[in-house]
Design an enzyme around this catalytic site. Structure first.
Site, PDB file in Angstrom:
ATOM      1  N   HIS A 171       0.847  -1.200   0.000  1.00 45.45           N
ATOM      2  CA  HIS A 171       0.000   0.000   0.000  1.00 45.45           C
ATOM      3  C   HIS A 171       0.891   1.262   0.000  1.00 45.45           C
ATOM      4  O   HIS A 171       0.830   2.093   0.911  1.00 45.45           O
ATOM      5  CB  HIS A 171      -0.886  -0.042   1.250  1.00 45.45           C
ATOM      6  CG  HIS A 171      -2.089   0.848   1.226  1.00 45.45           C
ATOM      7  ND1 HIS A 171      -2.040   2.187   0.898  1.00 45.45           N
ATOM      8  CD2 HIS A 171      -3.388   0.577   1.504  1.00 45.45           C
ATOM      9  CE1 HIS A 171      -3.257   2.704   0.998  1.00 45.45           C
ATOM     10  NE2 HIS A 171      -4.092   1.746   1.362  1.00 45.45           N
ATOM     11  N   GLU A 275      -0.519   1.215  -5.630  1.00 46.47           N
ATOM     12  CA  GLU A 275      -0.260  -0.001  -4.869  1.00 46.47           C
ATOM     13  C   GLU A 275      -0.184  -1.222  -5.776  1.00 46.47           C
ATOM     14  O   GLU A 275      -1.152  -1.553  -6.454  1.00 46.47           O
ATOM     15  CB  GLU A 275      -1.384  -0.200  -3.845  1.00 46.47           C
ATOM     16  CG  GLU A 275      -1.681   1.064  -3.040  1.00 46.47           C
ATOM     17  CD  GLU A 275      -2.984   0.983  -2.271  1.00 46.47           C
ATOM     18  OE1 GLU A 275      -3.360  -0.137  -1.847  1.00 46.47           O
ATOM     19  OE2 GLU A 275      -3.645   2.029  -2.087  1.00 46.47           O
TER      20      GLU A 275
END
Length: 318
Positions: A171, A275
């Site tokens: 992330h 991500e």
């Protein structure tokens, strides 16, 4: 520059970070660095040789377990988002990892000296909420040129024949000067699921992705290389990935930023999450099988003239 008693440079240093949490600092000869917390195995800082921070960390980040750290590179496992019965983004990002005492052999460049091997040990508490047996090993490497590499290896260690099914994402929060002056290239014309519209499927129409409002999209069947171009800083991030077919692009924008307790009201202007992920089709491992997911981040000066970048140079690795 940190050095050992013999005067040699310390490529890997263990120290105390915020609130006394165990932190590992990786350094390279040219002056670039990365910081990793054992809590969440989370990279919280990545600096180039000029000492410029390349990752965003929230001005209100909370370094207090069990709260996840807002910013850097949280690891989403074994669940991305709310797709399942676990807490948002799973539990890997708010567990304490340990340094792997016996990492398996790793095909790597002998020039890489700044790296750390971490392992997420299975706890009986986690087995209660997610009844699977697995081994999650992570190597974080800072290359001599300042590239940051994360390689995850997840093995199904079940002894009862049970399949291991999970979703995953790095992330990554990139630090940008002004998100409205950023463009992402490499995702044009691709299909995506829009989390702001009940995960409905659309096709990207723009010739490059720019930002003027909240965005939360999962791009599908993405290339192994994506460029994030920061016009104001004249910097291009290049994200290379293997084993991770999807790419999530997220920025909460102003209204949602105000509603996130550990996020500064104006922080959204200075960050963009792109991500490397495997979300649409979960990874399924038979007992004994191993999955490997890798991302490599580099930051290069953008070539900029007459209002047009030359993204192909970045995308071709020139």
């Amino acid at each position: 520059m940190s050095s050992t008693s013999s005067g040699e440079m310390a490529y890997v240093e263990h120290t105390a970070g915020v609130n006394g949490l165990h932190k590992i600092i990786l350094r390279e000869v040219r002056g670039c660095s990365a910081e990793v917390y054992l809590y969440g195995a989370q990279v919280t800082s990545w600096k180039n040789e000029h000492g410029e921070e390349l990752l965003f960390l929230s001005s209100k980040a909370i370094f207090k377990p069990p709260k996840a750290i807002r910013g850097g590179i949280p690891i989403c496992f074994p669940q991305f988002g709310i797709q399942g019965s676990l807490e948002v983004h799973g539990f890997a990002r708010n567990r304490f990892w340990i340094v792997d005492p016996d990492p398996p052999p790793f095909p790597t460049s002998s020039s890489n000296k700044a790296f750390v091997d971490l392992i997420l040990k299975l706890s009986e508490e986690d087995v209660k909420i997610w009844p699977h047996r697995y081994e999650f090993r992570l190597r974080i490497t800072l290359g001599p040129g300042g590239d940051l590499m994360l390689t995850s290896r997840i093995r199904n260690t079940s002894t009862d024949g049970k399949l291991l099914t999970f979703t995953f994402a790095y992330h990554t929060y990139f630090a940008v000067t002004d998100v409205s002056e950023v463009r992402v290239e490499g995702l044009e014309t691709l299909d995506y699921l829009d989390n702001l519209q009940n995960r409905e499927r659309f096709t990207e129409q723009g010739d490059a992705i720019t930002f003027e409002s909240e965005v939360d999209k999962i791009y599908l069947s993405t290339p192994t290389k994506i460029a994030i171009i920061d016009h104001e800083r004249k910097r291009t991030f290049v994200l290379r990935k293997d084993g991770l077919p999807d790419a999530v692009v997220w920025n909460p924008w102003d209204k949602k930023a105000k509603a996130i307790p550990d996020f500064g009201d104006a922080d959204y202007k200075h960050m963009l999450c792109v991500e490397a992920a495997c979300v649409e089709k979960p990874i399924v491992l038979k007992p004994g099988e191993e999955w490997k997911g890798r991302q490599e981040l580099s930051a290069v000066p953008s070539s900029y003239c007459s209002g047009q970048l030359d993204p192909q140079k970045a995308l071709q690795g020139v």
